[in-house]
Design an enzyme around this catalytic site. Structure first.
Site: not given
Length: 385
Positions: A57, A90, A283
């Protein structure tokens, strides 16, 4: 989150924008009694202990909610690797879903952070030297991360002996373009993960985000050994933005009102007008399934990736394949094979059956009644004469 499909070459790294920050929240998550009871039941069966989950990620920041985060490769700044720096938020949000102490599905799993992409970095491509040897300048390339670095990240996770690999960063191409794309490197990495015993889980992609649309081929969700996960809008509806990808439809809850803040504590998202909004997307659905696989891997340590995938598929609800972690963990695999039964043919015994005997009796009785009737009619006629 989308990454570039194609690979830049001869690039050096330059920062392009400040790191993202969430809106700090003083209060942590408040679980209802039902949610607390659910988590207690789930973690009485497995917690992910002893299972390493690689998070490919934007990096994973150390956080008080995350017990163990091992540093992996950094494809954003390989010269000065910082896999613990999450400039985009994220990767840290994804990790909280997997192994957060208060909200994580597998809170005792070990995380392995691989920083593979970022929207806050750009690669600078120097132009060829002009006449006389002076540089003619250069240009900023697209965001960091591509299929080559994704393949290399998977191989790094394999080398680290990760049992589960979560990939919430995707690349999308229209189907006609995808047919001409050489994905040999990525496909080889996915095969290596399968042979090493690692289950790969990937987001199916968001049609509302840049570069992706319904009908696109999504990487690495395209792989037949990959659990591709979409996001649900509610308990019964697939989110409109969720791209259907992979051979079998799977989905999970992809909406989060509160997330881990890379700077520490908790964070929320705000709209431009100041109103609260949820983090949402495929996600954040993929790590739900990745964490569920980690629980299954702890509970069934001898099972292969194919066997663990089969458990996920069998636990998926009809239609959009919704995955409930507790249901997956308590699922009893169905047995679809029936043992063969030996068939023995024998000749019937040569004895009269009861049916002809009854028929004969009925015929005799009828003849007797007819004889009696005729005799009675004869007596009546004789009496009249």
């Amino acid at each position: 989150m989308s990454v570039s499909v194609f690979s830049p070459s001869a690039f050096s790294l330059e920062p392009s924008s400040p790191c993202a920050t969430g809106v700090p929240s003083a209060a942590g998550p408040r679980l209802t009694q039902e949610q607390s009871h659910y988590r207690a039941r789930l973690h009485s069966l497995a917690t992910g202990a002893g299972i390493k989950v690689a998070v490919i990620d934007t990096g994973v920041s150390p956080h008080e909610q995350l017990a163990t985060v091992h540093p992996g490769a950094d494809f954003i700044a390989p010269e000065e690797p910082e896999p613990w720096l999450d400039c985009d938020m994220h990767g840290t949000v994804v990790s909280g879903i997997i192994a957060g102490h208060d909200i994580g599905i597998a809170p005792h799993a070990e995380l392995y952070s691989i920083r593979q992409t970022s929207t806050h970095y750009r690669h600078f491509a120097p132009a060829p030297p002009a006449e006389g040897g002076d540089s003619a300048g250069g240009a900023l390339a697209a965001m960091s991360g591509n299929l080559d670095t994704l393949a290399a990240a998977i191989m790094d996770a394999v080398a680290a002996q990760a049992r589960v690999i979560n990939i919430s960063v995707v690349s999308c191409l229209p189907a006609d373009h995808a047919e001409r794309l050489d994905t040999t490197g990525l496909d080889s990495a996915l095969l290596a993960a399968e042979e090493a015993g690692a289950v790969v889980v990937a987001a199916s992609g968001n049609a509302s985000s840049g570069g992706c649309a319904h009908g696109d081929t999504v990487y690495p969700a395209h792989g037949h050994t990959v659990l591709a996960v979409g996001a649900t809008q509610d308990a019964h509806t697939l989110a409109e933005y969720s791209i259907r990808s992979g051979e079998v439809a799977l989905s999970a809850d992809g909406h989060l009102p509160l997330v881990l803040n890379p700077a520490g504590g908790w964070a929320t998202a705000k709209r431009d007008n100041g109103q609260d909004m949820e983090f949402h997307g495929t996600s954040f659905a993929a790590p739900v399934v990745a964490a569920t696989v980690a629980l299954l891997a702890q509970r069934y340590p001898e099972e292969s990736p194919a066997q663990l995938r089969a458990r996920i598929y069998q636990a998926a609800r009809p239609s959009h394949g919704f995955i409930d972690p507790l249901a997956a963990l308590t699922q009893v695999p169905a047995e679809y094979t029936v043992p063969a039964r030996e068939k023995v043919l024998t000749h019937a015994a040569a004895t009269p059956t009861p049916v002809p005997a009854r028929m004969g009796l009925m015929v005799l009785t009828a003849l007797g009644l007819l004889t009696m009737s005729l005799a009675w009619l004869g007596w009546r006629r004789a009496a009249r004469s």
